[in-house]
Enzyme design. Structure first.
Site, PDB file in Angstrom:
ATOM      1  N   VAL A 142       0.879  -1.159   0.000  1.00 16.60           N
ATOM      2  CA  VAL A 142       0.000   0.000   0.000  1.00 16.60           C
ATOM      3  C   VAL A 142       0.917   1.209   0.000  1.00 16.60           C
ATOM      4  CG1 VAL A 142      -1.874   1.223   1.143  1.00 16.60           C
ATOM      5  CG2 VAL A 142      -1.700  -1.254   1.355  1.00 16.60           C
TER       6      VAL A 142
ATOM      7  N   LYS B  72       1.673   5.411  -0.985  1.00 18.44           N
ATOM      8  CA  LYS B  72       1.030   6.661  -0.634  1.00 18.44           C
ATOM      9  C   LYS B  72      -0.273   6.827  -1.392  1.00 18.44           C
ATOM     10  CE  LYS B  72       4.497   8.954  -1.863  1.00 18.44           C
ATOM     11  NZ  LYS B  72       5.416   9.844  -2.475  1.00 18.44           N
ATOM     12  N   GLU B  73      -0.185   6.518  -2.666  1.00 18.31           N
ATOM     13  CA  GLU B  73      -1.300   6.872  -3.535  1.00 18.31           C
ATOM     14  C   GLU B  73      -1.775   5.710  -4.392  1.00 18.31           C
ATOM     15  OE1 GLU B  73      -0.407  11.558  -4.150  1.00 18.31           O
ATOM     16  OE2 GLU B  73       0.687  10.176  -5.424  1.00 18.31           O
TER      17      GLU B  73
ATOM     18  N   GLY C 290      11.402  -8.687  -3.880  1.00 16.33           N
ATOM     19  CA  GLY C 290      12.413  -7.857  -3.247  1.00 16.33           C
ATOM     20  C   GLY C 290      11.769  -6.950  -2.224  1.00 16.33           C
TER      21      GLY C 290
ATOM     22  N   ASP D 227      10.909  11.253  -8.037  1.00 17.01           N
ATOM     23  CA  ASP D 227      10.310  10.893  -6.740  1.00 17.01           C
ATOM     24  C   ASP D 227      11.137   9.799  -6.078  1.00 17.01           C
ATOM     25  OD1 ASP D 227       8.441  10.969  -4.635  1.00 17.01           O
ATOM     26  OD2 ASP D 227       7.168   9.449  -5.569  1.00 17.01           O
TER      27      ASP D 227
HETATM   28  N1  LIG Z   1       6.095  -4.867  -9.769  1.00 17.88           N
HETATM   29  C1  LIG Z   1       5.985  -5.036  -8.426  1.00 17.88           C
HETATM   30  N2  LIG Z   1       6.234  -6.240  -7.850  1.00 17.88           N
HETATM   31  C2  LIG Z   1       6.097  -6.404  -6.513  1.00 17.88           C
HETATM   32  N3  LIG Z   1       5.756  -5.424  -5.654  1.00 17.88           N
HETATM   33  C3  LIG Z   1       5.503  -4.206  -6.163  1.00 17.88           C
HETATM   34  C4  LIG Z   1       5.600  -3.947  -7.564  1.00 17.88           C
HETATM   35  N4  LIG Z   1       5.303  -2.649  -7.776  1.00 17.88           N
HETATM   36  C5  LIG Z   1       5.027  -2.125  -6.565  1.00 17.88           C
HETATM   37  N5  LIG Z   1       5.149  -3.050  -5.577  1.00 17.88           N
HETATM   38  C6  LIG Z   1       4.938  -2.841  -4.138  1.00 17.88           C
HETATM   39  O1  LIG Z   1       3.948  -1.848  -3.929  1.00 17.88           O
HETATM   40  C7  LIG Z   1       4.495  -0.698  -3.256  1.00 17.88           C
HETATM   41  C8  LIG Z   1       3.890   0.583  -3.797  1.00 17.88           C
HETATM   42  O2  LIG Z   1       4.216   0.723  -5.164  1.00 17.88           O
HETATM   43  P1  LIG Z   1       4.679   2.106  -5.775  1.00 17.88           P
HETATM   44  O3  LIG Z   1       4.834   1.910  -7.237  1.00 17.88           O
HETATM   45  O4  LIG Z   1       5.855   2.619  -5.040  1.00 17.88           O
HETATM   46  O5  LIG Z   1       3.381   2.996  -5.510  1.00 17.88           O
HETATM   47  P2  LIG Z   1       3.128   4.331  -4.630  1.00 17.88           P
HETATM   48  O6  LIG Z   1       3.052   5.433  -5.628  1.00 17.88           O
HETATM   49  O7  LIG Z   1       1.795   4.093  -4.024  1.00 17.88           O
HETATM   50  O8  LIG Z   1       4.233   4.479  -3.645  1.00 17.88           O
HETATM   51  C9  LIG Z   1       5.988  -0.817  -3.504  1.00 17.88           C
HETATM   52  O9  LIG Z   1       6.716  -0.161  -2.521  1.00 17.88           O
HETATM   53  C10 LIG Z   1       6.198  -2.322  -3.499  1.00 17.88           C
HETATM   54  O10 LIG Z   1       6.244  -2.821  -2.187  1.00 17.88           O
END
Ligand SMILES: Nc1ncnc2c1ncn2[C@@H]1O[C@H](COP(=O)(O)OP(=O)(O)O)[C@@H](O)[C@H]1O
Ligand SMILES: [Mg+2]
Length: 296
Positions: A107, A109-110, A197, A231
């Protein structure tokens, strides 16, 4: 909380007519704050009884919200995020991108990110953008949105965000920049290949210096493709189980010749340098890094 669980549960029981009505409301929202019942009758070609039945189902599933007649002057409807989720998941399923959904594994931020399964069993990450509208439980708050004429913007903002990130990944991934592999996008939903990861913030690395170097090598590769992350932080850098660095969350990227590119590069450098100094006591050459990364 947006209840995507409920959407996933209900989706297999939904009928063509339910989606037809949802799509009609989605279309109607381009031109109406509240899509009138009569407009939906016209648009769907359904009779009153059928349309009423479909709207009752969608309402029960919390996919739509209806006006009170006395306030708007007529009976009208809007999509809720759950309805938008249903439309995106339906499309992605029909396209053969998704076959099943699993638990949530991030989950942000957005956004909410959940496991998805492709028809051939590949593990995917399904990112639902949730900007601006995390809670709709209180009708009162919702009315404020309408008053501000922001009634449709959450749809577009979240859709644009998914499109933007998909576009960024499509630039980066084929060039070998270490980013998640883009698979598909529909509406506010982005589908990527799942990585295994953890974010930097969530794991201690054995060799911070090497990870630090890998981050900037990756960052520089992105710049060469013409893309500034914008970001970057310990939350948007992943170290995979194999020890590789991945830069994730490309929703804020800009082109290298964008007026704010330089400020964003400086910001990215500062945030990550601060983090490595604080967490690992690393001596970082921030100025040298900026000389290397900033456009001359
Ligand atoms: N391709 C992926 N595979 C596995 N986990 C993912 C992947 N993309 C995002 N996540 C998980 O979801 C979280 C939020 O994704 P992110 O793209 O950083 O969105 P936000 O804009 O909400 O921060 C990540 O920190 C990670 O833990
Ligand atoms: Mg993030």
């Amino acid at each position: 909380m947006v209840m995507v669980e409920n959407v996933i549960k209900v989706l297999p029981t939904m009928e063509t007519e339910d989606f037809k009505v949802l799509r009609a409301i989605e279309d109607g929202m381009r031109t109406h704050e509240w899509v009138p019942f009569d407009w939906l009758l016209d648009r769907t070609g359904m009779d009153e009884k059928e349309l009423g039945y479909r709207l009752t189902r969608l309402d029960r599933w919390d996919m739509i919200i209806r006006t009170r007649r006395q306030e708007v002057g007529y009976l009208g409807y809007q999509l809720r995020p759950e309805g938008y989720d249903a439309l995106a998941l339906k499309t992605l399923t029909d396209l053969g991108v998704l076959e099943g959904m699993g638990p949530e594994f991030g989950v942000g931020k957005e956004s909410d990110v959940r496991l998805g399964i492709s028809p051939t069993g590949v593990e995917l990450a399904v990112k639902f953008n949730r900007i601006g509208r995390t809670s709709l439980t209180k009708i009162k708050r919702y009315r404020e949105y309408v008053k501000d004429k922001r009634h449709i913007s959450w749809l577009y903002v979240n859709k644009l965000t998914a499109e933007r990130e998909f576009e960024g990944l499509l630039h980066l991934y084929p060039e070998g920049v270490p980013v998640p592999r883009p698979v598909a996008q529909d509406r506010h939903v982005l589908v990527m290949k799942r990585f295994h990861g953890k974010e930097l913030a969530e794991r201690d690395v054995d060799d911070p210096e090497a990870v630090f170097e890998d981050i900037w090598d990756a960052y520089e590769m992105a710049l060469e493709v013409g893309v500034v992350h914008g970001d970057l932080s310990q939350f948007n850098v992943v170290v995979t189980d194999e020890g590789d660095v991945l830069l994730i969350d490309w929703t804020h990227w800009v082109e290298v010749d964008h007026p704010s590119a330089e400020d964003l590069i400086k910001r990215d450098v500062r945030v990550v340098c601060d983090y490595f100094r604080r967490r690992y006591g690393l001596k970082v050459d921030e100025r040298g890094l900026l000389r290397r990364l900033l456009p001359r």
